[in-house]
Design a protein around this motif. Sequence first.
Motif, short mmCIF file in Angstrom:
data_model
loop_
_atom_site.label_atom_id
_atom_site.label_comp_id
_atom_site.label_asym_id
_atom_site.label_seq_id
_atom_site.Cartn_x
_atom_site.Cartn_y
_atom_site.Cartn_z
N ARG A 129 -9.47 8.69 7.22
CA ARG A 129 -8.26 8.59 6.40
C ARG A 129 -7.05 9.17 7.13
O ARG A 129 -6.01 8.54 7.21
CB ARG A 129 -8.47 9.31 5.07
N SER B 210 -2.97 4.14 0.94
CA SER B 210 -4.27 4.55 0.43
C SER B 210 -5.35 3.80 1.19
O SER B 210 -5.35 2.56 1.20
CB SER B 210 -4.39 4.23 -1.07
N LYS C 4 -3.78 7.06 8.41
CA LYS C 4 -2.46 7.40 7.88
C LYS C 4 -1.50 7.78 9.00
O LYS C 4 -0.33 7.39 8.97
CB LYS C 4 -2.57 8.54 6.85
#
Length: 126
Positions: free
Chosen positions: A64, A102, A68
């Motif tokens: 993640r 997300s 990001k």
Amino acid sequence: MRTKGEIEATICEGVAHFEQEYMGRGPKNIQSHLFGDFVVIRLQGVLTAAEKHLVETLSSEKGRDLLKQVRTQLIEIARPKLEAIIFSATGEKVVSMHHDISVITGEEVVLFTLASAPVFRETKKF
């Protein structure tokens, strides 16, 4: 003079074209909303197969964070192009830009603050 809906549609078209050209594929869905001097863009289905694989194979937090970081860096590098899209549609200079994605839903949100609220033609209500 354009209506609010026409401005929002122009932003969606510009950002969808940008995504296709710059990121290699367009979102599955895109929405743009003008609220005073804010423009909010919501892109759904933006993750590539490689990005999904990256998130699935690394630990959830590491994948993640890496995704990001990469997406944020790409958006920051392309900021002048995105600001030009917003200026062309609204006639207003971008003051600030905020971005998040997300990795769970594949949804990306970009918020622009403008120098002032764009002027638009009111639509007739029946």
